[in-house]
Design a protein around this motif. Structure first.
Motif, mmCIF file in Angstrom:
data_model
loop_
_atom_site.group_PDB
_atom_site.id
_atom_site.type_symbol
_atom_site.label_atom_id
_atom_site.label_comp_id
_atom_site.label_asym_id
_atom_site.label_seq_id
_atom_site.Cartn_x
_atom_site.Cartn_y
_atom_site.Cartn_z
ATOM 1 N N GLY A 39 -3.937 -1.029 6.219
ATOM 2 C CA GLY A 39 -2.738 -1.374 6.615
ATOM 3 C C GLY A 39 -1.559 -1.220 5.298
ATOM 4 N N GLY A 40 -0.571 -1.544 5.828
ATOM 5 C CA GLY A 40 0.485 -1.383 4.928
ATOM 6 C C GLY A 40 0.561 -0.407 3.981
ATOM 7 N N ASN A 41 1.019 -0.341 2.858
ATOM 8 C CA ASN A 41 1.123 0.646 2.074
ATOM 9 C C ASN A 41 0.384 0.869 0.723
ATOM 10 O OD1 ASN A 41 2.379 -1.584 0.691
ATOM 11 N ND2 ASN A 41 3.820 -0.157 -0.211
ATOM 12 N N VAL A 42 -0.960 0.173 0.812
ATOM 13 C CA VAL A 42 -1.750 0.303 -0.401
ATOM 14 C C VAL A 42 -3.202 0.717 0.011
ATOM 15 C CG1 VAL A 42 -2.602 -1.212 -2.395
ATOM 16 C CG2 VAL A 42 -0.629 -1.687 -1.536
ATOM 17 N N THR A 43 -3.597 1.556 -0.934
ATOM 18 C CA THR A 43 -4.998 2.202 -0.797
ATOM 19 C C THR A 43 -5.516 2.466 -2.288
ATOM 20 O OG1 THR A 43 -6.381 3.685 0.504
ATOM 21 C CG2 THR A 43 -4.490 4.420 -0.361
ATOM 22 N N GLY A 44 -6.738 2.926 -2.234
ATOM 23 C CA GLY A 44 -7.279 3.347 -3.554
ATOM 24 C C GLY A 44 -8.709 3.272 -3.746
ATOM 25 N N ILE B 8 -1.249 8.966 5.616
ATOM 26 C CA ILE B 8 -0.637 7.645 5.636
ATOM 27 C C ILE B 8 -1.670 6.746 4.883
ATOM 28 C CG2 ILE B 8 0.021 5.673 7.208
ATOM 29 C CD1 ILE B 8 0.685 7.842 9.254
ATOM 30 N N PRO B 9 -1.246 5.946 3.817
ATOM 31 C CA PRO B 9 -2.122 4.924 3.201
ATOM 32 C C PRO B 9 -2.573 3.979 3.933
ATOM 33 C CG PRO B 9 0.113 4.551 2.632
ATOM 34 C CD PRO B 9 0.007 5.811 3.364
ATOM 35 N N SER B 10 -2.131 3.422 4.870
ATOM 36 C CA SER B 10 -2.863 2.550 5.822
ATOM 37 C C SER B 10 -4.109 2.888 6.556
ATOM 38 C CB SER B 10 -1.859 1.936 6.969
ATOM 39 O OG SER B 10 -1.418 3.072 7.870
ATOM 40 N N ASP B 11 -4.172 4.180 6.716
ATOM 41 C CA ASP B 11 -5.270 4.933 7.204
ATOM 42 C C ASP B 11 -6.485 5.346 6.359
ATOM 43 O OD1 ASP B 11 -3.942 4.454 9.752
ATOM 44 O OD2 ASP B 11 -3.202 6.539 9.603
ATOM 45 N N LEU B 12 -6.150 5.120 5.055
ATOM 46 C CA LEU B 12 -7.347 5.585 4.063
ATOM 47 C C LEU B 12 -8.049 4.637 3.669
ATOM 48 C CD1 LEU B 12 -4.816 8.241 2.126
ATOM 49 C CD2 LEU B 12 -6.465 8.945 3.688
#
Length: 323
Positions: free
Chosen positions: A130-135, A282-286
């Motif tokens: 969700g949101g704008n963070v992944t990694g 989209i980061p929320s999907d990664l």
């Protein structure tokens, strides 16, 4: 026998990455913000991996650095500076992710070495952030990592009944790891004693105390303080004839055992996140990814000095054995 060491990969082949293996993104340029305590050695291999994917600094990629050095309190202001610079993605190392998330909820953030992003509110879940963070995660969580760690450390020292945990009292993230290790040790019929410090001047007192408490080995939780004090820690441990067991793959002189996340593949994996987002993902999907494995390093030179015999079964499991 040195097959997997982080610093070796950083200083070696990754730095000399070949020219772009993929087609350069047609007509597209990007601006990457990098938020961390320092640039090298982490960013250099990431730069090379981005180049392989067609993002070439000085051509179609601009990198804006936000480096706080020894002044971690500057992270928030530096994150705001990256937002003001209108970067397309923020690459955040360790605690930088929290500062970046505070500064923006719209610019994608790729984090490296993250600890408990769900518990800290950076993501809704690992599978669907969700949101704008992944990694990338630093490990697989306090409970899972600590159970694996204690299994390795007790296998290395089957006769040891009491382990001391040396950690920075001001580095709050270590507390759940100590508590998880304490529970894992209890399940294995061992005992843990806490050895918290706040400065180098605490070390001599702490070592005298843990020795009096019956400690037979010292587990060092690595953070900026304990890493800076590594020479003093190893000197005191050797003087007390206590094996050092370390939780991360950094240069830690005279450690008998190092057990930590496999970091050699992380630059390529991190660059892949950045590349996919710059190409429209989209980061929320990664999904946020754990380390691919844990590495085990054993130093038989230290074992010889301390007259410790490492079981053959554990030696055969090791990724690196120093003889």
């Amino acid at each position: 026998m040195d097959r997997r060491t982080f610093l070796g990969n950083l200083a070696g082949g990754l730095l000399a990455a070949p020219l772009a293996a993929e087609a350069q993104p047609a007509g597209k340029s990007a601006k990457l913000g990098y938020l961390a305590d320092g640039a090298a050695p982490i960013f250099n291999p990431i730069r090379g991996q981005l180049r392989e994917r067609g993002w070439i600094e000085g051509q179609n990629l601009t990198v804006v650095f936000g480096l706080w050095g020894q002044y971690r309190e500057r992270a928030r202001d530096l994150a705001k500076d990256l937002v003001a610079a209108d970067v397309d993605v923020i690459f955040a190392v360790g605690p930088a992710a929290a500062a970046a998330k505070e500064a923006t909820t719209t610019i994608p953030i790729v984090m490296l070495f993250s600890i408990d992003p769900v518990g800290s509110g950076l993501a809704q879940s690992l599978r669907r952030p969700g949101g704008n963070v992944t990694g990338l995660l630093w490990d697989t969580g306090a409970d899972d990592y600590s159970a694996k760690m204690m299994e390795v450390f007790t296998a290395a020292l089957p006769g040891a009944r009491t382990f001391a945990a040396l950690w920075n009292l001001d580095f709050a993230i270590h507390r759940p790891y100590f508590e998880a290790a304490e529970a894992a040790a209890s399940r294995l019929g061992r005992r843990m004693v806490a050895a918290g410090i706040r400065a180098g001047k605490d070390l001599e007192t702490v070592f005298r105390r843990i020795k009096a408490d019956g400690a037979e080995a010292v587990i060092v939780y690595v953070d900026p303080l304990t890493f800076a004090l590594r020479d003093s820690i190893t000197t005191l441990a050797m003087s007390h004839r206590l094996p050092i067991l370390v939780t991360a793959h950094f240069q830690f002189k005279d450690a008998l055992i190092v057990f930590g996340p496999h970091t050699a593949d992380m630059p390529a994996r991190a660059a892949n996140f950045v590349d996919r987002i710059l190409r429209g993902a989209i980061p929320s999907d990664l999904p946020i990814e754990p380390p691919s494995k844990y590495d085990l390093k054993i130093d038989l030179r230290v074992a010889h000095v301390l007259r410790v015999t490492i079981p053959l079964s554990l030696l055969l499991r090791a990724d690196q054995v120093i003889e």
